[in-house]
Design a protein around this motif. Structure first.
Motif, PDB file in Angstrom:
ATOM      1  N   ALA A1663       0.813  -1.184  -0.050  1.00  6.50           N
ATOM      2  CA  ALA A1663      -0.156  -0.037   0.100  1.00  6.50           C
ATOM      3  C   ALA A1663       0.894   1.242   0.017  1.00  6.50           C
ATOM      4  O   ALA A1663       0.647   2.284  -0.698  1.00  6.50           O
ATOM      5  CB  ALA A1663      -0.860  -0.017   1.068  1.00  6.50           C
ATOM      6  N   ASP A1664       1.984   1.054   0.594  1.00  3.11           N
ATOM      7  CA  ASP A1664       2.895   2.456   0.510  1.00  3.11           C
ATOM      8  C   ASP A1664       3.304   2.742  -0.840  1.00  3.11           C
ATOM      9  O   ASP A1664       3.659   3.822  -1.009  1.00  3.11           O
ATOM     10  CB  ASP A1664       4.149   2.132   1.586  1.00  3.11           C
ATOM     11  N   GLU A1667       0.773   4.351  -2.635  1.00  6.53           N
ATOM     12  CA  GLU A1667       0.612   5.824  -2.256  1.00  6.53           C
ATOM     13  C   GLU A1667       1.458   6.615  -2.836  1.00  6.53           C
ATOM     14  O   GLU A1667       1.240   7.919  -3.174  1.00  6.53           O
ATOM     15  CB  GLU A1667       0.442   5.718  -0.499  1.00  6.53           C
ATOM     16  N   LYS A1668       2.571   6.332  -2.859  1.00  4.98           N
ATOM     17  CA  LYS A1668       3.586   7.281  -3.730  1.00  4.98           C
ATOM     18  C   LYS A1668       3.213   7.517  -4.845  1.00  4.98           C
ATOM     19  O   LYS A1668       3.475   8.376  -5.447  1.00  4.98           O
ATOM     20  CB  LYS A1668       5.050   6.405  -3.535  1.00  4.98           C
ATOM     21  N   VAL A1670       0.140   7.283  -6.218  1.00  6.59           N
ATOM     22  CA  VAL A1670      -1.005   8.220  -6.567  1.00  6.59           C
ATOM     23  C   VAL A1670      -0.590   9.641  -6.068  1.00  6.59           C
ATOM     24  O   VAL A1670      -1.270  10.584  -6.665  1.00  6.59           O
ATOM     25  CB  VAL A1670      -2.363   7.835  -5.421  1.00  6.59           C
ATOM     26  N   ARG A1671       0.466   9.723  -5.466  1.00  4.24           N
ATOM     27  CA  ARG A1671       1.087  11.101  -4.814  1.00  4.24           C
ATOM     28  C   ARG A1671       1.749  11.774  -6.172  1.00  4.24           C
ATOM     29  O   ARG A1671       1.541  12.982  -6.318  1.00  4.24           O
ATOM     30  CB  ARG A1671       1.903  11.361  -3.672  1.00  4.24           C
ATOM     31  N   TRP A1680      -5.111   4.939  -9.856  1.00  4.95           N
ATOM     32  CA  TRP A1680      -6.085   4.738  -8.610  1.00  4.95           C
ATOM     33  C   TRP A1680      -6.566   3.351  -9.017  1.00  4.95           C
ATOM     34  O   TRP A1680      -6.973   2.662  -8.207  1.00  4.95           O
ATOM     35  CB  TRP A1680      -7.125   5.833  -9.058  1.00  4.95           C
ATOM     36  N   TYR A1683      -4.512   0.542  -7.991  1.00  2.79           N
ATOM     37  CA  TYR A1683      -4.429   0.682  -6.389  1.00  2.79           C
ATOM     38  C   TYR A1683      -5.660  -0.131  -6.046  1.00  2.79           C
ATOM     39  O   TYR A1683      -5.633  -1.010  -4.946  1.00  2.79           O
ATOM     40  CB  TYR A1683      -4.456   2.117  -5.850  1.00  2.79           C
ATOM     41  N   LYS A1695     -11.379  -1.263   1.873  1.00  2.00           N
ATOM     42  CA  LYS A1695     -10.201  -0.320   1.656  1.00  2.00           C
ATOM     43  C   LYS A1695     -10.387   0.047   0.169  1.00  2.00           C
ATOM     44  O   LYS A1695     -10.081   1.292  -0.284  1.00  2.00           O
ATOM     45  CB  LYS A1695      -8.955  -1.101   1.961  1.00  2.00           C
ATOM     46  N   ILE A1699     -10.567   3.813  -1.260  1.00  2.00           N
ATOM     47  CA  ILE A1699      -9.810   4.117  -2.225  1.00  2.00           C
ATOM     48  C   ILE A1699     -10.415   5.052  -3.601  1.00  2.00           C
ATOM     49  O   ILE A1699     -10.075   6.077  -4.101  1.00  2.00           O
ATOM     50  CB  ILE A1699      -8.562   3.179  -2.980  1.00  2.00           C
ATOM     51  N   ARG A1702     -11.775   8.458  -2.132  1.00  2.00           N
ATOM     52  CA  ARG A1702     -10.380   9.384  -2.498  1.00  2.00           C
ATOM     53  C   ARG A1702      -9.975   9.665  -3.830  1.00  2.00           C
ATOM     54  O   ARG A1702      -9.715  10.964  -3.801  1.00  2.00           O
ATOM     55  CB  ARG A1702      -9.216   8.669  -1.873  1.00  2.00           C
ATOM     56  N   THR A1706      -9.783  13.460  -5.110  1.00  2.00           N
ATOM     57  CA  THR A1706      -8.574  13.931  -5.472  1.00  2.00           C
ATOM     58  C   THR A1706      -8.434  14.507  -6.868  1.00  2.00           C
ATOM     59  O   THR A1706      -7.905  15.568  -7.160  1.00  2.00           O
ATOM     60  CB  THR A1706      -7.600  12.867  -5.112  1.00  2.00           C
TER      61      THR A1706
END
Length: 1926
Positions: A1663-1664, A1667-1668, A1670-1671, A1680, A1683, A1695, A1699, A1702, A1706
């Motif tokens: 997941a980390d 996250e990078k 999608v950032r 997305w 993810y 979850k 997402i 989000r 976003t």
């Protein structure tokens, strides 16, 4: 007489005939002919699995007519051939083929005669047929009838009779059973046959027994004397019965025989012989003599029509001819019928049966069936049927006969004689059941007289025939018929079909069973077809067999269960433990079902749940559970169960016994009782009946309405024990005198008064119960003082009473009581005291929702005090007063208490508080001067420190008689004032225990009464002075009160001389003073509580000095005799120590304080200590030591009486209980005395949540117990506290790296562990405690392990931080997870490493999951460490491909700029080549600008992956580990002048290089890279991190992809090509700026495309990492969605939803397409995982419509439905769309496409609707697109029609001609295509358009390869050109 039809005479069949004539030639066999024949044979059986109940014909009318013509032609041809041959052998024909088709012929024959007898089969049975049948089953709503040929029919209840106007609704279900009986012969008519589209085994034949249908066409003239007719009994009269024939105007009558044997019932169907006909009154008289009915033959009457023939009619018949499978008979002059082989006179006829039936032989026959449509009649000669009785069958399905005799061998089968008793039974074996393989010639294999083994398949009841089989497989199966199936059997079965309701399986014997959906798995099955595959053989267990329907289960727990099964209520015995499954979950418990439909109830208190738990959250419907039978009542079919396998006996808990006081929490409430969960060792349930909640009846009713589950009842008296169920009482009268209540006859003393309760009332007296079952009886004369009063109006069941024991007869176990008030009056004020205490409790319950400030209003008022108020209202009754600063509370001053003052609204008054009603929020006040003056004096005395109350207390004493004045009369009590004592306010009850329902004495305000003081003001009396009226008690001061006053003279603090009377384990019993009794607690002997055996120096009879330290407990009469004494030296020396004693009794303890006590109880989990006489403590087993050996000897280490010390952790002030631990505490609050114990030391909750940190810290060494061994590499779950658990990671179990560290550990084992970390789980308040069992840690080593641990320092090392790792470091770990791309390795509890597939082994790994299972110990070497992303990559290889160590292959220092290297192309991209350098694992990039000196338009076309190339190193970037290469010729020509890459191009392609480095690491084994492709070594860690951060910031500004993700590759190539074109041309300055901007956009898109490829080729694995991603690309829907897919792969649906939410928040609002992609993904998510999917999708869809273009959203959802083949939902959505978007061409085209795909009719209507709705400008587009759809997936002719129509209107639209031609070319019909081209080129169009058409024509002919046509087209073009120029 009815003449035969002409067609019949001419030998031709009527066209309307529904059956067909047999042909001489058999029909052609299909490949499934054998299977079809086997199925047809099975259809004729009655008692075979899934037997059909009838069916319709499988041929249409046209097919039947065609067959008739073919058969007739073949028949005539065969006749001609046979005549020519004259004795030649005729062509063979299989009789079974003809029999299977059926042959029902006309009744009169004047031409050709049939060769085969008529037979009824499932194919030729049709509505209107009349048949004779026998009743085989009579059910509640239908009747099952056996028909000829082995068929079965169903008769609905409404079709059984013509009239149903008798009987009642209650006996409607029994109606059919009363009037029909099994074995009864009945005539019936076919109403309906199920559609032939159904499976043959499921078709049913629906029959009717209504005589109105059977006798249709009858008239009075049709009845003749001697005729046998059927009739229904319409009514039963005195001398006979009135009959109903189904005819409106004709009735019948039958006399009742005098012998009484015949008992007729209304509605019964009977047969009778006509004896007399009264034609005037239209009455037919019958006789029902059985002999006459059975022997009566229908006479030959002239003019009898075919319609008057009735099944069951007996006739004289003459043999006309012998057929191949029966005989042809003539009867009643004009009619003919056939008899088949199975209905001959001898059912066991051999081959010579034809000799028995010579022509013209006379026989008696009975009509078996009649077909009015074909005028075919079937007869029977069976002796039983001719005698009007059903043929008996003495065998049953499934039976096996070893000595069956072969009687006859036919071409179609064998006729056997079964040796049954009392007579033999005929059986028939079809050819297909003779052997496993087909037997062609039975005559050779079987001879008449042979003895063979046969098994009964089924029965033909009407034919008197059994159907058998000789197949060996039939004898092998454990079950063959439904009777063989027993509940609980475990059998293999084959899945034959799967549907949404479950699966149909088949046993080896042929029986079919159903496995319901809930029984297909232990869990809910969403897609049953994926769970069960058709054809799979699985192991099932039979659940039950009802009505020949077998139900099985595939739940593994049930199938593998070894426990006994429960298949009947009689098997349910108390204590039986078995498996069942939950069918329903209610608040009061769970319903559990067992085998054969047996079910039971598990009450809530037997579920084993924690208080307040919801059963729905713990259990689910369908769950398999193990349960124990607690009780069973077989008569009422009730079974009570428990999920607690080991019953908790009340005897296990010494504290719970009859008469003991317990506490409990309310579990549930019923209108009659409160269910309480009793606090004890075991899980006990108690019941408090509504009457036992209070002594006052009204208060008890109010209490049960206010109580709620979860409320704690602190004091409950055990009044009875029934198994695990306790009967409890909350009555104050019983609780107060608990130890005085008798429970045995020996405890009863005559003339004593005891408390009890009424348990039953009868007319003659009243039963009173005490404890247990001890019951006394008060006769009517002794129950009430008034002899004429009604007992039911004087007492109520459950009423608290005082009973005077008159007599005790132990021989007869009888106790006689008196309840008269004169002998049982109260002697204290406990009755009114209980009223006020319960009133406070009720008010507390009512105000539970009110804030504390509002509920504390009572404290602002004190009884007898003076208070100020404001007049709000005045009326005749008195004054209503408001109070300042007190809302919602009113005061009331009665008229006689106003003091004579005249007051107005708003006046301020001062009044005395007389009474407070908490529930009504009302205060009673008085303004009488004497009361106000007395209150004012009291206030002044208080100010002068002369406290009035103390004076009153001295003046008033208990039992003092006073004169009082009634101030207020309440419903249950009086408010009194005592003038003699300063008008002190008191309260007295107006009734007593025994007089609650009796009329009370009336009191008035101001009346003087005499009362005695029974209780002074104290908290237990709610601050009230309680009095007892003489009118209630009837007695004055008694001798008992005098003695009590004398005893009360003993004072606390005095030193007395005491004598020891008894020595107990924890106290000394002593006597002192004048008959005073006391005790000395074990903690009151010595100043130090740690001395061993403190009672060793004492003996019985010894005298000593002791100091009185406490009064007896007032709540217990017996204990009230025991004063608390102390012999501590310090206490005897100084009485001031008493103050310290009182402080300790208030539980002023300090957390962490060391206290000592004596062990008084030890169980498996706790040791209990006595700290002082009122304070106890407990220590948990795991808090007593940390060594496993000591924990195992827990009970032996703490003997009873041992002195033990510990440290205070928490306490419960209310229960006076401490929780201790035996090690010092650190960093906790020093004082926990302010009520904290109520939160932290509840016996049921232990130390929840964060309170575990009170005594557990990182680094602590603790004792633990393994509670669970987690599967896989989950490690261990270890208990370290009562409710505290920790986890031991898989790598923390053992010091050394061993292959299976869990060996030697088992659940329940004690271990020594160390706390490594305490963390809060995701902020949810749940602590996660990480533990370790490694002995090498500090504090964990033992003496015998210290040496071993010192030698294994390196082996035991664990890498907790990523900084401890460096490349090329050797490591070990366990496989955590294995996938197709590699696996993850656990290095420690905080570090995991990744191993790519290429690095798993030196050799090829075929199956990684098999070779690297989870938990395997591996050894490897670190390849790469990324501290920023916390990624570690390792390799398990020993050497690389070149044989060099890995570290060598990564060394960039061996290369220099200018070196020429060789390598292979690894990957080709539009922007360049990735080249893998030989002998290394490094990959370099050669940009396309460095490929050649000439321009290369298409890189991918010029180079292929795998090619060997030579390149020159242009640039080395050691920091970023990048290599730039060049392949230009100029590079090799001048080695000194290295031409580097332009800076702009280098920067533009950084991300691309990074991307490839990742791919290179996957396949080539290079060093691991980060999320963005940066290689980080241990020496360059900080710089790498900063680079990554910088790159992340730069990527955050990248805009989302503006092209479709599928077209990225193509767009890159095209746009690069366009860009190069533009660069080659001359441009002005403005154009150059525009091109520069365009170049920038192109670079951004290439970067984004690279990111997409990076995501595809190197998908993030956590997941980390996502996250990078999608950032870095917040507006990219692709990232997305990936993810979301990752989360779904982890089964984390919630979850994935979050997402999606989000992403919607976003993504920039301008990026509509990106958002639309997310909505579509959201639709797919809910469509797959929503609950239920349809509603979940609908909710998301409604939201999406608000944010996006509605049309796009509709189309997107439609696409989802179409992809998932949910056509119903798609059609529904399309209907909505065409209404909403009427003018959208795309929507209408979707509608047309849906119709065409589903092959639905009505496309033209949709097209017409669309043309009406669409604007005219869209008609051409719609029609052309619809035509294209018709060509592709519809009917091509319809498409042509559409094109022709539009071209007629627009003939010059070449685009339409082009599309039309393209569609025809696709179909490939050459003639049509060429004719269409000819039409097109013949048009008069402009030259440009004609050129287009000619060119298209020419292209087609060239493709076709016809040179002549090519020349022809050219010639036509030239002709057109010439004509145009001319």
């Amino acid at each position: 007489m009815v003449a035969p039809s002409k067609k019949s005479v001419n030998g031709k069949r009527n066209d309307s005939s529904k059956v067909f004539k047999p042909s001489k030639k058999p029909f052609k066999k299909s490949k499934d002919d054998a299977a079809a024949r086997s199925e047809a044979m099975a259809l004729q059986l009655e008692e075979v699995p899934d037997f059909p109940r009838g069916g319709g014909t499988s041929l249409s009318k046209k097919e039947r007519e065609k067959i008739y013509e073919e058969v007739d032609a073949e028949f005539d041809a065969d006749e001609r051939v046979s005549k020519r041959n004259k004795g030649g052998k005729p062509k063979k024909r299989t009789p079974t083929d003809v029999d299977e088709l059926g042959s029902l012929f006309d009744g009169a024959f004047s031409g050709k005669r049939p060769r085969y007898a008529n037979k009824i089969t499932i194919k030729n049975i049709s509505p209107g047929m009349k048949l004779l049948g026998v009743v085989t089953e009579v059910n509640e709503k239908d009747i099952v009838i056996s028909l000829p040929g082995g068929l079965r029919g169903l008769v609905r209840a409404r079709e059984a009779l013509d009239f149903t106007d008798f009987g009642t609704e209650d006996d409607e279900n029994e109606l059919l059973r009363d009037i029909f009986s099994v074995g009864q012969l009945v005539p019936c008519i076919v109403l309906q046959v199920d559609d032939d589209k159904k499976e043959a085994g499921k078709r049913k034949v629906w029959l009717s027994l209504r005589l109105s249908l059977l006798h249709k066409g009858f008239s009075l003239d049709s009845f003749q004397p001697g005729m046998v007719v059927s009739a229904n009994v319409k009514s039963v009269e005195d001398h006979g019965c009135i009959l109903h024939f189904g005819l409106p105007s004709i009735t019948g009558f039958i006399k009742i025989s005098n012998d009484g044997n015949q008992e007729l019932k209304t509605g019964q169907l009977i047969q009778g012989v006509v004896t007399n006909i009264d034609r005037e009154r239209k009455i037919v008289r019958l006789s029902s003599d059985p002999d006459s009915v059975g022997k009566c033959v229908t006479k030959d009457l002239n003019g009898m029509s075919f319609d008057l023939l009735i099944p069951g009619m007996m006739v004289n018949a003459r043999v006309q001819s012998v057929l191949e499978n029966g005989i042809l008979l003539g009867f009643l002059m004009y009619f003919t019928g056939t008899v088949d082989l199975f209905h001959l006179q001898n059912p066991l006829s051999n081959k010579s049966w034809k000799d028995e039936y010579s022509q013209a032989k006379m026989v008696n026959a009975r009509i078996l069936f009649i077909d009015p449509s074909t005028r075919a009649v079937g007869l029977t000669l069976n002796p039983h049927l001719v005698g009007n009785k059903a043929p008996p069958l003495h065998v049953s399905s499934g039976g096996i006969f070893d000595e069956a005799k072969v009687v006859r061998v036919d071409k179609s089968g064998l006729l056997l004689e079964l040796p049954s008793k009392p007579v033999s039974t005929p059986a028939y074996v079809s050819t297909y059941d003779v052997a496993e393989d087909e037997v062609k010639k039975l005559e050779k294999k079987f001879k008449e007289g042979n003895r063979i083994r046969v098994r009964i398949l089924g029965l033909k009841q009407m034919d008197g025939l059994a159907i058998g089989t000789l197949k060996e497989s039939a004898f092998e199966g454990p079950v063959f018929t439904h009777s063989d199936v027993k509940p609980g059997m475990v059998m293999k079965a084959k899945v034959i079909s799967v549907d949404t309701f479950g699966a149909i399986v088949q046993f080896p014997g042929g029986l079919k069973a159903m496995c319901p959906l809930r029984h297909m798995s232990e869990f809910e099955v969403m897609k049953p077809r994926k769970k069960f595959k058709v054809g799979a053989e699985l192991l099932f267990r039979v659940l039950g067999c009802k009505s020949k329907r077998i139900t099985v289960t595939y739940k593994k727990t049930l199938v593998k269960s070894k426990l006994p099964i429960l298949s009947s209520y009689a098997d349910a015995t108390e204590g039986l433990v078995t498996h069942g499954w939950i069918t329903k979950i209610e608040k009061h418990g769970c319903f559990v079902r067992f085998y054969n439909g047996v079910q039971g109830l598990v009450p809530r208190f037997e579920l084993g749940l924690e208080p307040g738990s919801d059963p729905n959250s713990v259990f689910h419907v369908g769950e398999v559970v193990k349960c124990r039978v607690t009780s069973a009542v077989h008569g009422t079919r009730r079974i009570n169960l428990s999920f607690m396998i080991k019953p908790t006996s009340v005897s296990e808990d010494d504290s719970i016994k009859l008469g003991s006081i317990v506490s409990g929490v309310i579990d549930s409430i019923t209108p009659q009782a409160v269910i309480v969960r009793v606090k004890s060792k075991g899980f006990l349930k108690g019941t408090v009946s509504a009457e036992h909640l209070a002594d006052h009846h009204e208060q008890a009713k109010l209490m049960i309405s206010l109580l709620k589950p979860g409320y704690e009842l602190d004091k409950l008296l055990v009044i009875d024990i029934e198994g695990n169920n306790l009967a409890l009482s909350s009555k104050y009268s019983l609780l107060k005198l608990a130890e005085e209540l008798p429970s045995d006859f020996s405890q009863l003393q005559p003339n004593s008064v005891v408390h009890g309760y009424v348990c039953n009332l009868i007319e003659n007296g009243c039963f009173v119960r005490f404890l247990g079952r001890l019951t006394g009886f008060a006769p009517r004369s002794k129950a009430i003082d008034e002899p004429r009063a009604d007992l039911s109006e004087s007492f109520f069941v459950g009423q608290s009473v005082r009973a005077n024991i008159v007599d005790v007869n132990q021989e007869k176990s009888r106790v006689t009581l008196s309840l008269k008030q004169s002998s049982c009056a109260s002697v204290d004020a406990s009755f009114v005291q209980e009223y006020f205490l319960v009133d406070e409790k009720i008010s507390g319950l009512q105000s539970s929702d009110i804030t504390e400030s509002e509920s504390s209003w009572v404290e602002k008022f004190s009884l007898g005090s003076l208070i100020k108020g404001t007049i709000q209202k005045q009326n005749d009754l008195g004054l209503v007063v408001n109070f300042d600063n007190i809302d919602n509370v009113l005061g009331f001053i009665p008229q006689n208490h106003s003091g004579g003052a005249t007051l107005e609204h708003g006046s301020i008054v001062h009044a005395v508080v007389l009474d407070i009603s908490r529930a009504e929020r009302l205060v009673d006040l008085s303004m009488r001067p004497e009361l106000i003056d007395n209150s004012t004096k009291e206030v002044s005395n208080t100010q002068s420190k002369k406290k009035r109350k103390r004076g009153i207390s001295k003046e008033l004493e208990v039992h003092q008689r006073v004169s009082a004045v009634v101030e207020i009369v309440k419903e249950h009590y009086l408010v009194l004032s005592i003038p003699e004592h300063g008008y002190t306010i008191g309260y007295a009850s107006v009734s007593d225990y025994n007089t609650q329902k009796l009329p009370v004495k009336q009191f008035s305000t101001g009346q003087s009464v005499v009362a005695s003081v029974e209780a002074l003001q104290n908290p237990l009396t709610s601050g009230r002075l309680l009095l007892l009226l003489d009118s209630v008690s009837g007695i004055s001061e008694t001798s008992r009160s005098k003695r009590a006053k004398k005893k009360s003279s003993c004072e606390v603090g005095s030193v007395v001389h005491a004598e020891i009377t008894e020595i107990r384990p924890f106290e000394l019993r002593v006597n002192f003073g004048q008959s005073f009794r006391g005790r000395i607690h074990i903690t009151e002997v010595n100043d130090s509580s740690t001395s061993e055996e403190p009672f060793a120096k004492f003996r019985v009879g010894q005298s000593m000095s002791a100091r009185v330290v406490a009064k007896p407990c007032h709540t217990d009469i017996k204990k009230s005799q025991l004063w608390e004494l102390s012999v501590k030296p310090a206490t005897l020396r100084d009485s001031s120590q008493l103050n310290d004693i009182q402080v300790s009794e208030q539980l002023e303890f300090v957390a962490g304080e060391r206290v000592s006590g004596y062990v008084y109880k030890v169980d498996k989990e706790w040791v209990w200590l006595a700290i002082s006489r009122n304070v106890t403590a407990r220590i948990f087993i795991l808090d007593t030591a940390c060594e496993a050996r000591e924990l195992g000897e827990f009970e032996r280490r703490f003997p009873i009486g041992k002195a033990v010390s510990g440290y205070v952790l928490t306490y419960n002030k209310e229960k006076k209980t401490l929780r201790l631990v035996q090690r010092p505490l650190l960093d906790i609050p020093k004082s926990i005395a302010n009520g904290g114990g109520s939160q932290t030391d509840k016996l049921d909750s232990g130390i929840p949540g964060d309170d575990a940190t009170l005594f557990i810290h990182e680094g602590d060494i603790l004792g633990g117990r393994i509670s669970r061994i987690l599967p896989g590499v989950g490690g261990l779950r270890v208990q370290i506290g009562p409710y505290v658990f920790g986890r031991v990671h898989f790598t923390e179990i053992n010091d050394s790296w061993v292959s299976n560290p869990l060996d030697g550990f088992q659940e329940g084992q004690f271990v020594k562990c160390k706390v490594l970390e305490i963390s809060n789980s995701s902020g949810k308040g749940i602590l996660q405690i990480e533990l370790s069992l490694r002995t090498s840690l500090d504090g964990m080593s033992s003496d015998h392990l210290s040496e071993a641990s010192s030698t294994n320092v390196n082996v035991c090392k664990r890498f907790e931080r990523i900084e401890d790792l460096s490349p090329d470091m050797g490591i070990q770990g366990y496989v955590k997870n294995t996938m197709s791309k590699g696996c993850f390795i656990m290095l420690s509890r905080t570090l995991d490493a990744k191993v790519l597939l290429s690095n798993l082994c030196d050799t090829f790994v075929k199956d990684p999951e098999k070779e690297f299972p989870v938990g395997k110990l591996v050894t490897g070497r670190v390849l790469n460490v990324e501290p920023f992303s916390k990624r570690v990559e390792i390799t398990l290889k020993t050497v690389n491909a070149g044989g060099q160590p890995k570290s060598v292959s990564y060394d960039l220092k061996k290369f220099q700029v200018g070196d020429v290297v060789s390598g292979r192309i690894k990957r080709v991209e539009p922007y360049g080549l990735f080249i893998e350098i030989d002998q290394t694992a490094m990959v370099g990039l050669c940009h396309k600008s460095q490929l050649s000196d000439d321009r290369i338009e298409d890189v991918q076309a010029s180079y292929k992956a795998g090619e060997s190339v030579t390149a020159k190193i242009l640039k080395l970037d050691e920091e970023k580990r990048r290599i730039s290469l060049g392949m230009k010729s100029s590079c090799f020509m001048d080695g000194d002048d290295v031409e580097a890459q332009p800076p702009s191009e280098e920067n533009a392609n950084e991300a691309i290089m990074e991307c490839d480095s990742v791919n290179g690491s996957k396949s080539g084994g290079t060093a691991a890279v980060g999320d963005f492709g940066f290689l980080e070594t241990s020496g360059e860690r900080h710089s790498g991190t900063s680079l990554v951060l910088a790159q992340v910031e730069s990527r955050a500004s990248i805009s989302p992809l503006e092209v479709d993700l599928d077209d990225i590759e193509e767009s890159d190539v095209d746009k690069n090509h366009n860009q190069e074109k533009l660069q080659g041309a001359d441009k002005d300055e403005k154009s150059k700026r525009r091109d520069k901007q365009k170049d920038k956009e192109e670079r951004e898109k290439r970067i984004q495309a690279a990111e997409v490829r990076l995501l595809e080729n190197h998908a993030p694995e956590s997941a980390d990492e996502f996250e990078k991603m999608v950032r870095s690309s917040p507006n990219s829907s692709f990232v997305w969605i990936k993810y979301m897919a990752f989360m779904l792969s982890l089964a984390d649906i919630e979850k994935a939803r979050s997402i999606a939410e989000r992403a919607l928040r976003t993504i920039n609002i301008r990026e509509e397409e990106e958002k639309l992609n997310i909505w579509v993904a959201y639709f797919n998510l809910e469509n797959e995982h929503g609950s239920p999917p349809e509603e979940a999708v609908k909710k998301v869809f409604e939201r999406a419509r608000q944010y996006c273009d509605a049309k796009k959203i509709y189309l997107a959802l439609l696409g989802v439905y179409e992809r998932t083949e949910q056509y119903k939902l798609a059609d529904k959505l399309l209907d909505e769309m065409v209404k909403k978007f009427k003018q959208s061409c795309k929507v209408w085209l979707k509608k047309v496409q849906s119709y065409l795909k589903q092959n639905e009719e009505g496309v033209q209507s949709v097209v017409n609707r669309a043309l009406l709705c669409l604007p005219r400008r869209k008609h051409i587009k719609f029609i052309s697109q619809t035509a294209i759809l018709e060509f592709k997936c519809g009917v091509a002719d319809r498409g042509r029609s559409l094109f022709e129509g539009v071209l007629r209107e627009y003939p010059k639209r070449t685009d339409l001609w082009s599309v039309y031609l393209d569609q025809e070319i696709r179909l490939g019909e050459v003639d049509v295509i060429r004719s269409l081209f000819e039409r097109a080129i013949s048009l008069s169009l402009p030259p440009k358009k004609m050129k287009f058409l000619f060119k298209k024509y020419l292209t087609y002919e060239k493709a076709a390869g016809d040179e002549g046509k090519v020349e022809y087209v050219k010639q036509r073009a030239m002709e057109y050109a010439d004509s145009t120029l001319a």
